[in-house]
Scaffold this motif. Sequence first.
Motif, PDB file in Angstrom:
ATOM      1  N   UNK A   1      -1.977  -2.827  11.072  1.00  0.00           N
ATOM      2  CA  UNK A   1      -2.365  -1.434  11.279  1.00  0.00           C
ATOM      3  C   UNK A   1      -1.931  -0.555  10.121  1.00  0.00           C
ATOM      4  N   UNK A   2      -2.879   0.109   9.494  1.00  0.00           N
ATOM      5  CA  UNK A   2      -2.586   1.036   8.403  1.00  0.00           C
ATOM      6  C   UNK A   2      -3.129   2.415   8.751  1.00  0.00           C
ATOM      7  N   UNK A   3      -2.399   3.422   8.366  1.00  0.00           N
ATOM      8  CA  UNK A   3      -2.730   4.790   8.727  1.00  0.00           C
ATOM      9  C   UNK A   3      -4.201   5.125   8.454  1.00  0.00           C
ATOM     10  N   UNK A   4      -4.663   4.834   7.268  1.00  0.00           N
ATOM     11  CA  UNK A   4      -6.027   5.187   6.865  1.00  0.00           C
ATOM     12  C   UNK A   4      -7.045   4.544   7.813  1.00  0.00           C
ATOM     13  N   UNK A   5      -6.845   3.256   8.115  1.00  0.00           N
ATOM     14  CA  UNK A   5      -7.743   2.537   9.018  1.00  0.00           C
ATOM     15  C   UNK A   5      -7.734   3.180  10.394  1.00  0.00           C
ATOM     16  N   UNK A   6      -6.550   3.529  10.865  1.00  0.00           N
ATOM     17  CA  UNK A   6      -6.415   4.079  12.210  1.00  0.00           C
ATOM     18  C   UNK A   6      -6.981   5.484  12.321  1.00  0.00           C
ATOM     19  N   UNK A   7      -6.875   6.279  11.258  1.00  0.00           N
ATOM     20  CA  UNK A   7      -7.498   7.604  11.300  1.00  0.00           C
ATOM     21  C   UNK A   7      -9.006   7.483  11.472  1.00  0.00           C
ATOM     22  N   UNK A   8      -9.583   6.445  10.890  1.00  0.00           N
ATOM     23  CA  UNK A   8     -11.008   6.213  11.076  1.00  0.00           C
ATOM     24  C   UNK A   8     -11.311   5.662  12.460  1.00  0.00           C
ATOM     25  N   UNK A   9     -10.550   4.667  12.884  1.00  0.00           N
ATOM     26  CA  UNK A   9     -10.818   3.982  14.141  1.00  0.00           C
ATOM     27  C   UNK A   9     -10.642   4.894  15.351  1.00  0.00           C
ATOM     28  N   UNK A  10      -9.677   5.794  15.289  1.00  0.00           N
ATOM     29  CA  UNK A  10      -9.375   6.650  16.435  1.00  0.00           C
ATOM     30  C   UNK A  10     -10.198   7.934  16.475  1.00  0.00           C
ATOM     31  N   UNK A  11     -11.134   8.088  15.557  1.00  0.00           N
ATOM     32  CA  UNK A  11     -12.011   9.252  15.595  1.00  0.00           C
ATOM     33  C   UNK A  11     -11.541  10.454  14.811  1.00  0.00           C
ATOM     34  N   UNK A  12     -10.361  10.360  14.200  1.00  0.00           N
ATOM     35  CA  UNK A  12      -9.825  11.522  13.488  1.00  0.00           C
ATOM     36  C   UNK A  12     -10.713  11.919  12.312  1.00  0.00           C
ATOM     37  N   UNK A  13     -11.120  10.938  11.509  1.00  0.00           N
ATOM     38  CA  UNK A  13     -11.869  11.253  10.298  1.00  0.00           C
ATOM     39  C   UNK A  13     -13.246  11.827  10.623  1.00  0.00           C
ATOM     40  N   UNK A  14     -13.798  11.433  11.755  1.00  0.00           N
ATOM     41  CA  UNK A  14     -15.115  11.920  12.144  1.00  0.00           C
ATOM     42  C   UNK A  14     -15.113  13.417  12.423  1.00  0.00           C
ATOM     43  N   UNK A  15     -13.963  13.983  12.783  1.00  0.00           N
ATOM     44  CA  UNK A  15     -13.906  15.413  13.098  1.00  0.00           C
ATOM     45  C   UNK A  15     -13.111  16.197  12.052  1.00  0.00           C
ATOM     46  N   UNK A  16     -12.871  15.574  10.884  1.00  0.00           N
ATOM     47  CA  UNK A  16     -12.112  16.236   9.822  1.00  0.00           C
ATOM     48  C   UNK A  16     -12.983  16.378   8.581  1.00  0.00           C
ATOM     49  N   UNK A  17     -12.949  17.565   7.984  1.00  0.00           N
ATOM     50  CA  UNK A  17     -13.740  17.831   6.798  1.00  0.00           C
ATOM     51  C   UNK A  17     -14.846  18.833   7.080  1.00  0.00           C
ATOM     52  N   UNK A  18     -15.615  19.156   6.066  1.00  0.00           N
ATOM     53  CA  UNK A  18     -16.710  20.106   6.216  1.00  0.00           C
ATOM     54  C   UNK A  18     -17.899  19.450   6.929  1.00  0.00           C
ATOM     55  N   UNK A  19     -18.679  20.221   7.674  1.00  0.00           N
ATOM     56  CA  UNK A  19     -19.783  19.651   8.448  1.00  0.00           C
ATOM     57  C   UNK A  19     -20.766  18.827   7.622  1.00  0.00           C
ATOM     58  N   UNK A  20     -21.070  19.260   6.401  1.00  0.00           N
ATOM     59  CA  UNK A  20     -22.039  18.544   5.570  1.00  0.00           C
ATOM     60  C   UNK A  20     -21.382  17.514   4.660  1.00  0.00           C
ATOM     61  N   UNK A  21     -20.063  17.404   4.736  1.00  0.00           N
ATOM     62  CA  UNK A  21     -19.352  16.463   3.884  1.00  0.00           C
ATOM     63  C   UNK A  21     -19.111  15.143   4.583  1.00  0.00           C
ATOM     64  N   UNK A  22     -18.422  14.219   3.894  1.00  0.00           N
ATOM     65  CA  UNK A  22     -18.138  12.913   4.492  1.00  0.00           C
ATOM     66  C   UNK A  22     -16.967  13.007   5.467  1.00  0.00           C
ATOM     67  N   UNK A  23     -16.813  12.024   6.354  1.00  0.00           N
ATOM     68  CA  UNK A  23     -15.600  11.956   7.176  1.00  0.00           C
ATOM     69  C   UNK A  23     -14.377  11.964   6.257  1.00  0.00           C
ATOM     70  N   UNK A  24     -13.329  12.655   6.676  1.00  0.00           N
ATOM     71  CA  UNK A  24     -12.211  12.922   5.774  1.00  0.00           C
ATOM     72  C   UNK A  24     -10.874  12.557   6.404  1.00  0.00           C
ATOM     73  N   UNK A  25     -10.044  11.933   5.617  1.00  0.00           N
ATOM     74  CA  UNK A  25      -8.685  11.591   6.033  1.00  0.00           C
ATOM     75  C   UNK A  25      -7.768  12.794   5.880  1.00  0.00           C
ATOM     76  N   UNK A  26      -6.773  12.898   6.723  1.00  0.00           N
ATOM     77  CA  UNK A  26      -5.732  13.901   6.545  1.00  0.00           C
ATOM     78  C   UNK A  26      -5.030  13.675   5.211  1.00  0.00           C
ATOM     79  N   UNK A  27      -4.558  14.738   4.607  1.00  0.00           N
ATOM     80  CA  UNK A  27      -3.848  14.624   3.337  1.00  0.00           C
ATOM     81  C   UNK A  27      -2.510  13.928   3.444  1.00  0.00           C
ATOM     82  N   UNK A  28      -1.989  13.789   4.645  1.00  0.00           N
ATOM     83  CA  UNK A  28      -0.736  13.078   4.889  1.00  0.00           C
ATOM     84  C   UNK A  28      -0.984  11.926   5.855  1.00  0.00           C
ATOM     85  N   UNK A  29      -0.078  10.965   5.859  1.00  0.00           N
ATOM     86  CA  UNK A  29      -0.225   9.788   6.732  1.00  0.00           C
ATOM     87  C   UNK A  29       0.243  10.130   8.144  1.00  0.00           C
ATOM     88  N   UNK A  30      -0.531  10.964   8.822  1.00  0.00           N
ATOM     89  CA  UNK A  30      -0.073  11.528  10.088  1.00  0.00           C
ATOM     90  C   UNK A  30       0.003  10.513  11.227  1.00  0.00           C
TER      91      UNK A  30
END
Length: 400
Positions: free
Chosen positions: A138-167
């Motif tokens: 389990x790595x933070x980046x993978x989990x931010x994607x898997x748990x739906x975080x990246x899908x709701x982070x970033x600008x609406x017209x931009x790509x899914x985005x990771x948090x700037x920190x390993x939250x």
Amino acid sequence: MRPLEDVRIIAVEQYGAGPFGSVHLADLGAEIIKIEDPRVGGDVGRYVPPYTEGEDSLFFEAFNRGKRSLSLDLGTEEGRAVFEDLVRVSDAVYSNLRGDVPAKMRITYDDLKHLNPAIVCCSLTGFGMSGPRRREPGYDYILQGLAGWMDITGEPEGPPTKSGLSMVDYSGGFVAAISLLAGLHAARRDGVGMDCDVSLYDTAIGLLTYPAAWHLNEGFVPVRTRHSAHPSLVPFQAFEARDGWLVVGCAKEKFWQRLTEVIGHPEWAADPRFATFADRRNNQDVLLPLLEEIFRRRTVAEWLPPLYAASIPCGPINDVAAALTEEHTLARDLVVETEHPVWGTVRQVASPVRVGDERPAYRRAPRRNEDFGHVTRGLLGYDDEKVAALTEAGAFGASA
């Protein structure tokens, strides 16, 4: 005494999430004996670039201050014997490994209870010790994607985005620390230890909180919002000023009413398009462009004083340098110093955990195997002959 000064924890940990959880326990006084595998040069965090010098890195310093280090080869019979002796005189075994590894390494409660019935075994893994993904790392980046975080982070017209920190990593460390402390409390009360099966995946899913409740009960579909806007409160988002950005939030009706005065449009407080939370949300396509145009007229420094004076929640969007030199950061003693033989004076952020009035005492992170004598002779009472025999057998690694 510091709050956890009577607690000893064996930490089979490495890199970020696990060490982040235990560093706060060390700050509170717990003795964290960090087991480092001599076959791979110890914790991989020692070698994380860009700021490395031999086996020491500033990354490692940030996650391991106040701990002790012992090089121990748990793959040898002799190394295992030393580990079991440590279990007899410790309160907990804490690890961050892949979900199937604690059982393979025999560091679960069932594996160790015969040595110490009150031992608490806290395993922070990527996906937990059960379920179809338990064998996956389990790595933070993978989990931010898997748990739906990246899908709701970033600008609406931009790509899914990771948090700037390993939250996910950091939140998982906090959850593990809470679980371990709860386990210790129960073990001291009842005399019986347990396993604490904590995972980064569970943490990431758990932090979906109210959007998950909205979705599960009403079918709400979270979406990325423009300028990091709150999903339901309007206005509550980042606004661009003439020379930078600031966040302004109206989490209560009174804040909106005050904001209309500050921006020179008191009539908007009673405007039927904007009068209530629901009105502003329904008409945000009208309101937000008006507010954005107004905020662009002044600098951040010009906007903040009247907003603060009206007690409207707001703040500048700082860069890291500005955040670390904020007046409040310094007033709260959130930048601390330790002395290191390689790095000299090391400055880093303090633990946010506060217990009582006494300020935590900070000590640098250990050099690899620095506490060999403290553990073997001091804590375990081994004599020179036994230490020599264990060393010869490879318990502490080939280079010990």
